[in-house]
Design a protein around this motif. Structure first.
Motif: not given
Length: 280
Positions: A59-75
């Motif tokens: 996705c775009s960087r702006r959309e990435a912030d939304i997904y990160i905030a929603a908990g879709n990303v793990t590290v």
């Protein structure tokens, strides 16, 4: 009163008013400096998580912030919702459970000149098409398919391995249009045979269209074909005892040579990348 008389008598000094600004000569007194904190050097092996997602093509960087905030990303197995979080290039970063690749995917279209081989390096020291796009990216770009040394025209370079595989052997073929020049005029009967389907090495080669090019001699034709077999256009005409002297690929999928001179390259637009991504 003369000029000399004006200097006579007592002179009154002007009174200093409270709070009046007093000029200071440059160099007098100690200059005052504000303390500035030194910026910490950025680690080249770390990037922001939103950029990591954008580079991966999710996705775009702006959309990435939304997904990160929603908990879709793990590290490394841990959910991350912190804005501005930085990750190492070696970290295991996943989006909805799918592991991502942080290398930015790039797509470069080259109008290949004659006498350039397609391969990245040539053991015989011949000029390569890859050398013409060497300045387009810091990562290594490879050609999606091959054009032989004498063939000119459009060739796509990318570091997107998944797309390369799909474009090289698509299920439904990939649209390509060539401008063909023969040593002799093409007979109408042979043009019809090619249009109806011609057998080359026991395999029927079907073309989408073939026609003479307007305002040119009959030894020049345009041919639209979806086959991914190597050198299939030349072999098609050789089957009918014609020799191809010039072969120029003018259309590749939906990409054209418009505003792209021979030997030059350009980046694909975002929409062009999306269109290619739809090829199955």
């Amino acid at each position: 009163m003369g000029r000399s008389d004006s200097n006579k008598g007592d002179k009154k000094k002007p009174e200093k008013k409270a709070g009046a600004f007093r000029n200071r000569k440059i160099g007098k007194g100690k200059p005052s400096f504000k303390k500035t904190e030194k910026k910490q050097a950025s680690n080249p092996n770390e990037i922001r998580l939103n950029r990591y997602l954008a580079n991966s093509g999710v996705c775009s960087r702006r959309e990435a912030d939304i997904y990160i905030a929603a908990g879709n990303v793990t590290v490394n197995g841990k959910p991350i919702s912190e804005m501005g979080y930085k990750v190492k290039l070696t970290d295991d970063v996943r989006f909805d459970g799918r592991r991502l690749n942080p290398i930015k995917k790039e797509y470069v279209l080259l109008n290949k000149p004659k006498d350039f081989v397609t391969k990245g390096r040539d053991e015989r020291g011949r000029r390569t098409a890859a050398s013409l796009v060497a300045g387009a990216s810091k990562s290594e770009l490879t050609a999606v398919d091959k054009l032989d040394k004498s063939t000119t025209g459009l060739i796509l370079f990318t570091n997107d391995g998944e797309l390369s595989k799909r474009l090289a052997r698509p299920k439904n073929g990939l649209r390509k249009i060539y401008h063909v020049t023969l040593t002799k005029e093409l007979r109408s009967a042979d043009l019809k045979r090619i249009k109806e389907g011609l057998s080359v090495e026991d395999h029927i080669v079907r073309v989408q269209d073939i026609s003479f090019i307007d305002n040119t001699p009959k030894n020049q034709v345009g041919i639209e074909i979806y086959s991914s077999r190597n050198n299939i256009v030349k072999r098609l005409f050789e089957e009918l005892d014609y020799e191809v002297t010039k072969l120029d690929r003018v259309v590749y999928s939906a990409l054209t040579k418009k505003d792209l001179p021979r030997g030059h390259w350009r980046y694909l637009t975002e929409q062009e990348v999306i269109n290619l991504g739809m090829v199955q």
